[in-house]
Structure formats: structure tokens, C-alpha cells
Design an enzyme around this catalytic site. Sequence first.
Site, PDB file in Angstrom:
ATOM      1  N   LYS A  16      60.080  35.687  18.369  1.00  0.00           N
ATOM      2  CA  LYS A  16      60.473  37.072  18.679  1.00  0.00           C
ATOM      3  C   LYS A  16      61.858  37.385  18.106  1.00  0.00           C
ATOM      4  O   LYS A  16      62.078  38.432  17.507  1.00  0.00           O
ATOM      5  CB  LYS A  16      60.503  37.323  20.200  1.00  0.00           C
ATOM      6  CG  LYS A  16      59.213  37.049  20.923  1.00  0.00           C
ATOM      7  CD  LYS A  16      59.306  37.378  22.411  1.00  0.00           C
ATOM      8  CE  LYS A  16      60.309  36.574  23.193  1.00  0.00           C
ATOM      9  NZ  LYS A  16      59.972  35.139  23.330  1.00  0.00           N
ATOM     10  N   ARG A  91      61.133  40.885  31.407  1.00  0.00           N
ATOM     11  CA  ARG A  91      60.416  39.626  31.572  1.00  0.00           C
ATOM     12  C   ARG A  91      59.625  39.589  32.868  1.00  0.00           C
ATOM     13  O   ARG A  91      58.936  38.599  33.139  1.00  0.00           O
ATOM     14  CB  ARG A  91      61.422  38.474  31.590  1.00  0.00           C
ATOM     15  CG  ARG A  91      61.449  37.676  30.258  1.00  0.00           C
ATOM     16  CD  ARG A  91      62.420  36.608  30.445  1.00  0.00           C
ATOM     17  NE  ARG A  91      62.456  35.466  29.630  1.00  0.00           N
ATOM     18  CZ  ARG A  91      63.135  35.331  28.487  1.00  0.00           C
ATOM     19  NH1 ARG A  91      63.693  36.354  27.925  1.00  0.00           N
ATOM     20  NH2 ARG A  91      63.225  34.167  27.915  1.00  0.00           N
ATOM     21  N   ARG A 130      64.604  23.379  16.689  1.00  0.00           N
ATOM     22  CA  ARG A 130      65.509  24.510  16.441  1.00  0.00           C
ATOM     23  C   ARG A 130      66.970  24.080  16.583  1.00  0.00           C
ATOM     24  O   ARG A 130      67.335  23.354  17.501  1.00  0.00           O
ATOM     25  CB  ARG A 130      65.201  25.630  17.448  1.00  0.00           C
ATOM     26  CG  ARG A 130      66.095  26.839  17.309  1.00  0.00           C
ATOM     27  CD  ARG A 130      65.517  28.037  17.984  1.00  0.00           C
ATOM     28  NE  ARG A 130      65.550  27.972  19.442  1.00  0.00           N
ATOM     29  CZ  ARG A 130      65.116  28.961  20.222  1.00  0.00           C
ATOM     30  NH1 ARG A 130      64.615  30.048  19.690  1.00  0.00           N
ATOM     31  NH2 ARG A 130      65.162  28.846  21.528  1.00  0.00           N
ATOM     32  N   ARG A 163      70.347  24.274  21.425  1.00  0.00           N
ATOM     33  CA  ARG A 163      70.492  24.975  22.704  1.00  0.00           C
ATOM     34  C   ARG A 163      70.207  24.001  23.840  1.00  0.00           C
ATOM     35  O   ARG A 163      69.276  23.210  23.754  1.00  0.00           O
ATOM     36  CB  ARG A 163      69.494  26.144  22.773  1.00  0.00           C
ATOM     37  CG  ARG A 163      70.067  27.463  22.319  1.00  0.00           C
ATOM     38  CD  ARG A 163      69.025  28.531  22.225  1.00  0.00           C
ATOM     39  NE  ARG A 163      68.271  28.769  23.454  1.00  0.00           N
ATOM     40  CZ  ARG A 163      67.432  29.789  23.621  1.00  0.00           C
ATOM     41  NH1 ARG A 163      67.259  30.666  22.644  1.00  0.00           N
ATOM     42  NH2 ARG A 163      66.761  29.954  24.736  1.00  0.00           N
ATOM     43  N   ARG A 174      60.257  26.721  30.990  1.00  0.00           N
ATOM     44  CA  ARG A 174      60.375  28.121  30.535  1.00  0.00           C
ATOM     45  C   ARG A 174      58.990  28.703  30.251  1.00  0.00           C
ATOM     46  O   ARG A 174      58.717  29.870  30.546  1.00  0.00           O
ATOM     47  CB  ARG A 174      61.256  28.199  29.268  1.00  0.00           C
ATOM     48  CG  ARG A 174      62.743  27.988  29.566  1.00  0.00           C
ATOM     49  CD  ARG A 174      63.522  27.511  28.348  1.00  0.00           C
ATOM     50  NE  ARG A 174      63.501  28.435  27.241  1.00  0.00           N
ATOM     51  CZ  ARG A 174      63.731  28.065  25.961  1.00  0.00           C
ATOM     52  NH1 ARG A 174      63.987  26.802  25.665  1.00  0.00           N
ATOM     53  NH2 ARG A 174      63.699  28.960  25.019  1.00  0.00           N
TER      54      ARG A 174
HETATM   55  P1  AMP Z   1      65.742  33.356  25.586  1.00  0.00           P
HETATM   56  O1  AMP Z   1      66.909  33.298  24.669  1.00  0.00           O
HETATM   57  O2  AMP Z   1      65.027  34.671  25.543  1.00  0.00           O
HETATM   58  O3  AMP Z   1      64.814  32.180  25.409  1.00  0.00           O
HETATM   59  O4  AMP Z   1      66.333  33.257  27.080  1.00  0.00           O
HETATM   60  C1  AMP Z   1      67.042  32.105  27.500  1.00  0.00           C
HETATM   61  C2  AMP Z   1      67.195  32.136  29.016  1.00  0.00           C
HETATM   62  O5  AMP Z   1      67.953  33.286  29.399  1.00  0.00           O
HETATM   63  C3  AMP Z   1      65.901  32.236  29.798  1.00  0.00           C
HETATM   64  O6  AMP Z   1      65.257  30.979  29.989  1.00  0.00           O
HETATM   65  C4  AMP Z   1      66.403  32.831  31.115  1.00  0.00           C
HETATM   66  O7  AMP Z   1      67.041  31.864  31.899  1.00  0.00           O
HETATM   67  C5  AMP Z   1      67.472  33.815  30.635  1.00  0.00           C
HETATM   68  N1  AMP Z   1      66.910  35.168  30.364  1.00  0.00           N
HETATM   69  C6  AMP Z   1      66.806  35.803  29.175  1.00  0.00           C
HETATM   70  N2  AMP Z   1      66.274  37.017  29.309  1.00  0.00           N
HETATM   71  C7  AMP Z   1      66.015  37.168  30.632  1.00  0.00           C
HETATM   72  C8  AMP Z   1      65.443  38.213  31.415  1.00  0.00           C
HETATM   73  N3  AMP Z   1      65.012  39.368  30.872  1.00  0.00           N
HETATM   74  N4  AMP Z   1      65.348  38.031  32.757  1.00  0.00           N
HETATM   75  C9  AMP Z   1      65.786  36.889  33.334  1.00  0.00           C
HETATM   76  N5  AMP Z   1      66.309  35.856  32.663  1.00  0.00           N
HETATM   77  C10 AMP Z   1      66.436  35.991  31.313  1.00  0.00           C
END
Ligand code: AMP
Length: 219
Positions: A16, A91, A130, A163, A174
Site C-alpha cells: 500500500k 483500520r 524490508r 522496522r 499485525r
Molecule cells: P503500518 O505502517 O501501517 O504498518 O502501521 C504500523 C503500526 O502503526 C500498526 O501496527 C499500528 O500499531 C499503528 N497504526 C497505524 N495506523 C493505524 C490506525 N489507523 N489505527 C491504529 N493503529 C495504527
Amino acid sequence: MFPFVVVFIGPPGVGKGTQAAILSEDYVIPKFATGDLLRESLRNKTPLGLEAKKYMDSGQLVPDQLVLDLIKDRIVGLPKETGFILDGFPRTISQAIALDDILKGLCHTVNLAVEFKMDEEARILRLTGRRLCPQCQKTYHIVFAPPKTDLLCDVCAISLIQRTDDNEDVIRQRSAVYWEATNPLLGYYRNNHVLKTVDASSSIDSVLLQIKNIFASLK
Ligand code: AMP
């Protein structure tokens, strides 16, 4: 001019963020990724970032209010005719409802929700390989998109990092959170007649083309 509000939905590792970055440049529209915004808050050691860290490190969702505050700050104030892409937000159904409320106040609505579909094991392979530059945040993959020089950023020439939530246990957590909390969003957007699906397992260019074709069909 691209006046549409687009949300990207899919489990971790479907690409994404990669697509949002390219499309944001090609259509000259902003993209907001809540994961990036949270990591930025953490790097800046803001109270919000420090509070979010424990959830992120364990693969849990950060409480809605923290994320909503971050995203609202970015959206409110954009010119009305400017579209944008939301990556990783909403989300949950409650975040989707909150987003609808914010957009209503701005005379906007979600015009398109793109579901990224891909097999689980392939996603895990993408995520465990990654790496990213801690300075410019450019992402690489040790096999599929390696840097030119051994684990150094092509732009900043500093060592790439992984990360903290890209290890296999947290990735599986996740993913579990995705299926439980986020996947139901597809029904929400299907009911609103804005849901489209792309096959995210193909090449970056092929996924990009699928999305651009969908964008071209928006009215
Ligand atoms: P991502 O970079 O999208 O994989 O997000 C990394 C982490 O950030 C996720 O595993 C959540 O802990 C937090 N996170 C990101 N976006 C959201 C969201 N919309 N709602 C809640 N937690 C989020």
C-alpha cells in the site's frame, strides 16, 4: 486535478505504501499514512509518539483517538478541491465512521476504497526482507529491491535499518489484527458502493496500472 478521497485497505506487506508514494507523485496529491505519522511522532519523541510505541511494537492497533488527532490535523485545512490518499487509515469501522464525520464537515466523502489482495506467506517474505533508511525513510528489500551498495541507502549513504515490528512474530500479530479489526471495513465500503479490489501479488507496475485504471473510472 484529482479531487477524490481514496483509502487503501490491506494486510501488512501488500505494498500500500509503495503504491501511495508513486500515485501521490504522479497525481500531485498528498498521501497520509498513519503508520508513518506515528513513527515520525515517535522519532520526535512527542507524547503521542511515545504513547503509541507500546502498541506498535507489539503489533496492536494504537487507540483511535491518537490516530484520529493525527489524521484530522493533516486533512483539515487542505483546499476543498484537493483529493488525497489515506494509507493504513481507517483500520476499524469506528475509524471509518469518524473519518466520514470529519469529511462531512469538509464537504468531502470517501470516493474509493481499494482492497489490496495477496497471499499471506508472500507478504511475510516481503516484510521480513524490508529495510529502510532511518534518514529519508526510503524503503528497500534485501532481495527484490536491494540498495546499490551493501545495506546503505542509495540517497543518504547511511546504514539501512529494519522496522522493529517487521519481525515474523509481530508480523503475524499485525496480520491477525488486520483480519479481526480491519477486514470488516471491506463490507462497510462495499455497502457504500466504493470498494474495488486489486491483485497485489503482481509487480509494482502491474498493481499501479490496476489502480490507475480504477482512478480513471472515477467520476
Ligand atoms: P503500518 O505502517 O501501517 O504498518 O502501521 C504500523 C503500526 O502503526 C500498526 O501496527 C499500528 O500499531 C499503528 N497504526 C497505524 N495506523 C493505524 C490506525 N489507523 N489505527 C491504529 N493503529 C495504527
